[in-house]
Write a protein that holds these residues in place. Structure first.
Motif, mmCIF file in Angstrom:
data_model
loop_
_atom_site.group_PDB
_atom_site.id
_atom_site.type_symbol
_atom_site.label_atom_id
_atom_site.label_comp_id
_atom_site.label_asym_id
_atom_site.label_seq_id
_atom_site.Cartn_x
_atom_site.Cartn_y
_atom_site.Cartn_z
ATOM 1 N N THR A 313 -11.303 2.841 -4.185
ATOM 2 C CA THR A 313 -11.833 2.146 -2.414
ATOM 3 C C THR A 313 -13.321 1.830 -2.160
ATOM 4 N N THR A 314 -13.372 1.830 -1.035
ATOM 5 C CA THR A 314 -15.248 1.648 -0.966
ATOM 6 C C THR A 314 -15.348 2.477 0.197
ATOM 7 N N THR A 315 -16.376 2.875 1.391
ATOM 8 C CA THR A 315 -16.684 3.418 1.516
ATOM 9 C C THR A 315 -16.386 3.018 2.799
ATOM 10 N N ARG A 316 -16.604 1.606 3.365
ATOM 11 C CA ARG A 316 -15.992 0.843 4.612
ATOM 12 C C ARG A 316 -14.896 0.756 4.498
ATOM 13 N N ALA A 317 -13.452 0.597 4.072
ATOM 14 C CA ALA A 317 -12.642 0.994 3.701
ATOM 15 C C ALA A 317 -11.761 2.304 4.375
ATOM 16 N N VAL A 318 -12.592 3.241 4.288
ATOM 17 C CA VAL A 318 -11.786 4.230 4.344
ATOM 18 C C VAL A 318 -12.337 4.750 6.379
ATOM 19 N N GLN A 319 -13.388 4.207 6.536
ATOM 20 C CA GLN A 319 -14.427 4.371 7.567
ATOM 21 C C GLN A 319 -13.889 3.809 9.104
ATOM 22 N N LYS A 320 -12.979 2.586 8.151
ATOM 23 C CA LYS A 320 -11.370 1.727 9.078
ATOM 24 C C LYS A 320 -10.426 2.439 9.243
ATOM 25 N N VAL A 321 -9.784 3.609 8.214
ATOM 26 C CA VAL A 321 -8.680 4.056 8.566
ATOM 27 C C VAL A 321 -8.404 4.936 9.983
ATOM 28 N N ASP A 322 -7.459 4.185 10.264
ATOM 29 C CA ASP A 322 -6.972 5.138 11.870
ATOM 30 C C ASP A 322 -5.693 6.681 11.160
ATOM 31 N N ARG A 323 -6.500 7.406 10.849
ATOM 32 C CA ARG A 323 -5.145 8.488 10.437
ATOM 33 C C ARG A 323 -4.371 8.902 11.292
ATOM 34 N N LYS A 324 -4.279 8.362 12.696
ATOM 35 C CA LYS A 324 -3.040 8.909 13.177
ATOM 36 C C LYS A 324 -1.785 7.667 13.502
ATOM 37 N N ALA A 325 -2.278 6.726 12.901
ATOM 38 C CA ALA A 325 -1.709 5.044 13.459
ATOM 39 C C ALA A 325 -1.189 5.587 11.817
ATOM 40 N N SER A 326 -1.566 5.793 10.591
ATOM 41 C CA SER A 326 -1.556 5.457 8.780
ATOM 42 C C SER A 326 -0.435 7.188 9.161
ATOM 43 N N TYR A 327 -0.654 8.226 9.188
ATOM 44 C CA TYR A 327 -0.017 9.442 9.228
ATOM 45 C C TYR A 327 1.129 9.318 9.909
ATOM 46 N N THR A 328 1.181 8.748 11.366
ATOM 47 C CA THR A 328 2.006 8.973 11.681
ATOM 48 C C THR A 328 4.087 7.832 10.933
ATOM 49 N N ASN A 329 2.791 6.670 10.954
ATOM 50 C CA ASN A 329 3.620 6.201 9.660
ATOM 51 C C ASN A 329 4.371 6.645 8.311
ATOM 52 N N SER A 330 3.773 6.694 7.583
ATOM 53 C CA SER A 330 3.611 7.993 6.260
ATOM 54 C C SER A 330 4.489 9.116 6.466
ATOM 55 N N LEU A 331 4.226 9.945 7.545
ATOM 56 C CA LEU A 331 5.227 10.549 8.033
ATOM 57 C C LEU A 331 6.395 10.445 8.208
ATOM 58 N N THR A 332 6.878 9.637 8.859
ATOM 59 C CA THR A 332 7.570 8.399 9.322
ATOM 60 C C THR A 332 8.538 8.061 8.217
ATOM 61 N N ALA A 333 7.798 7.466 7.175
ATOM 62 C CA ALA A 333 8.225 7.121 5.519
ATOM 63 C C ALA A 333 8.904 8.282 4.629
ATOM 64 N N LEU A 334 8.613 9.455 5.029
ATOM 65 C CA LEU A 334 8.481 10.056 4.182
ATOM 66 C C LEU A 334 7.939 10.015 3.079
ATOM 67 N N THR A 335 6.571 9.219 2.733
ATOM 68 C CA THR A 335 5.442 8.934 1.908
ATOM 69 C C THR A 335 4.060 9.474 1.663
ATOM 70 N N PRO A 336 4.217 10.930 2.069
ATOM 71 C CA PRO A 336 2.643 11.231 2.741
ATOM 72 C C PRO A 336 1.585 10.573 1.583
ATOM 73 N N SER A 337 2.010 10.492 -0.434
ATOM 74 C CA SER A 337 1.538 10.316 -0.893
ATOM 75 C C SER A 337 0.535 9.001 -0.746
ATOM 76 N N THR A 338 1.320 7.863 0.309
ATOM 77 C CA THR A 338 1.372 7.055 0.218
ATOM 78 C C THR A 338 -0.494 6.213 1.480
ATOM 79 N N THR A 339 -0.800 7.917 2.120
ATOM 80 C CA THR A 339 -1.787 7.963 2.475
ATOM 81 C C THR A 339 -3.035 8.774 2.546
ATOM 82 N N LYS A 340 -2.700 8.962 0.858
ATOM 83 C CA LYS A 340 -4.115 9.666 0.710
ATOM 84 C C LYS A 340 -5.531 9.018 0.271
ATOM 85 N N ILE A 341 -6.483 9.724 0.409
ATOM 86 C CA ILE A 341 -7.798 8.658 0.009
ATOM 87 C C ILE A 341 -8.221 8.607 -1.607
#
Length: 423
Positions: A313-341
């Motif tokens: 992926t690109t630096t610009r994409a990584v800089q747009k990541v909202d960790r709280k929103a992403s992690y909340t969704n990922s941990l709720t769905a029990l799929t932590p690998s989906t938010t690995k950078i």
């Protein structure tokens, strides 16, 4: 690269007010409530075709019948699991109190209304429980996390979306032990029995991502009828144009495009992990050896769930990541690998060069490359010259621009193509 359009059968033309009015009348839905009844219209976090028009029509019909409709977000933990976040998700689709002319109740409070036969606690939105009836509006389609005879649709919205964050956690935790379909069905049965579900408005989309079917379903028929709509949705799922791809370039990913940002049903990678082996797997279709995601959509609001399914992926994409929103969704769905950078570089050119180098090809000019706008939009794509003979032999594929060099701007990023705009 060659620019190509894939032709599907045309989408039907809809008169949404007439269709919804007729079906609500035929199913005798509104007669179940007295005039003045408060009706919650449950809306989720998906970018559904014609969503604003469909929701607006439902609200208008309820209001004309003397009801008092209001909107309740039904999206589990999405939007960062906050009232403001969920209201913002709906606003991105043009759904606001002002645009719809009704109040929104975005509270995240829930109440336990029972337990499933396997002991799963069943929760339901307090806002929706305070209504005399609930109309559930959602699309029916294959799910991104599991397969079977049930996918993402009405039952899932009832069991998870309307259960808010707390209920979503309970369902996902049970699903990790018992299976998603089993738990969703059992939890939804309790909710359908004990919550004031008035009806469902189910949407099926075609390969053009337009409305193919629109059904009003009585609560007692939701489970059986959704199965038929699910089969229809499966048959209409768009697919990538080729079964074997060395490098898939995806311009945009996001929650408004797929529950997992990039649809696993399209890319053939599981949210629970995948192999990056270059050895062909006869059982895997499509076979995609490297995936490069260029950017996040604006409407995903930094939720990068699914970025872990990409290799680059690109630096610009990584800089747009909202960790709280992403992690909340990922941990709720029990799929932590989906938010690995993934591995990321500053420019598209660097990402593509490194991705091609990682394929161990004897000559980069033979690379089979496909570029798409998103996993939701597969009717237009770019393909490298390695596919030229196959493209010319297929009647469903029409070349709209002949072979040309991959085009980069002054910063080293790919130029938009085919009249497509940034998402």
């Amino acid at each position: 690269m060659i620019e190509v359009e894939r032709h599907y059968p045309p989408s039907p033309t809809w008169d949404f007010p007439a269709v919804l009015s007729r079906q609500l009348s035929e199913e005798k839905i509104l007669g179940r409530l007295n005039p003045g009844a408060r009706v919650a219209v449950a809306v989720g976090s998906r970018g559904i075709a014609n969503l604003r028009e469909i929701v607006s029509c439902v609200i208008g019909i309820l209001r004309d019948a003397g009801m008092q409709p209001f909107v309740v977000p039904a999206m589990g933990s999405h939007g960062g699991a906050t009232p403001a976040g969920q209201a913002h998700v709906l606003a991105e689709y043009g759904l606001t109190p002002k645009s719809l002319g009704v109040p929104f109740d975005t509270r995240m409070d829930v109440r336990q209304i029972g337990s499933s036969e396997n002991g799963v606690e069943v929760f339901f939105s307090e806002a929706a429980l305070g209504a005399d009836g609930v109309v559930v509006v959602n699309r029916v389609k294959p799910h991104t996390d599991f397969s079977g005879s049930l996918g993402s649709g009405i039952l899932k919205m009832i069991a998870i979306g309307l259960a808010k964050h707390r209920g979503a956690i309970a369902v996902h935790a049970a699903a990790s032990r018992l299976g998603h379909e089993r738990v969703i069905r059992e939890v939804a049965r309790v909710t359908l029995r004990d919550a004031p579900i008035l009806c469902a408005v189910a949407v099926v989309e075609d390969q053009n991502h337009d409305t193919a079917e629109l059904r009003v379903i009585r609560p007692e028929e939701i489970e059986s009828e959704e199965g038929k709509l699910f089969a229809r949705a499966q048959s209409l799922m768009p697919k990538l144009p080729f079964d074997e791809i060395d490098l898939l370039i995806i311009d945009f990913m996001g929650k408004n495009l797929s529950g997992t940002g990039v649809d696993p049903n399209v890319i053939g990678r599981s949210v629970y992990g995948y192999s990056s082996s270059l050895l062909p797997d006869a059982n895997a279709i499509p076979r995609i050896y490297r995936i490069f995601v260029r950017d996040l959509t604006h409407a995903t609001n930094g939720n990068a769930l699914g970025i872990g399914l990409a290799d680059f992926t690109t630096t610009r994409a990584v800089q747009k990541v909202d960790r709280k929103a992403s992690y909340t969704n990922s941990l709720t769905a029990l799929t932590p690998s989906t938010t690995k950078i993934p591995i990321y570089f500053d420019t598209d050119r660097e990402c593509i060069e490194k991705a091609l180098a990682s394929l161990a090809l004897p000559d980069a000019t033979v690379a089979r490359i496909v570029r798409i706008s998103s996993t939701l939009s597969l009717d237009k794509f770019q393909a490298s010259e390695a596919y030229a003979s196959e493209i010319s032999a297929r009647p469903d594929l029409v070349v709209t621009r002949a072979s040309h060099n991959m085009e980069f701007d002054a910063l080293g990023n790919l130029s938009l193509w085919g009249g497509l705009e940034a998402l």
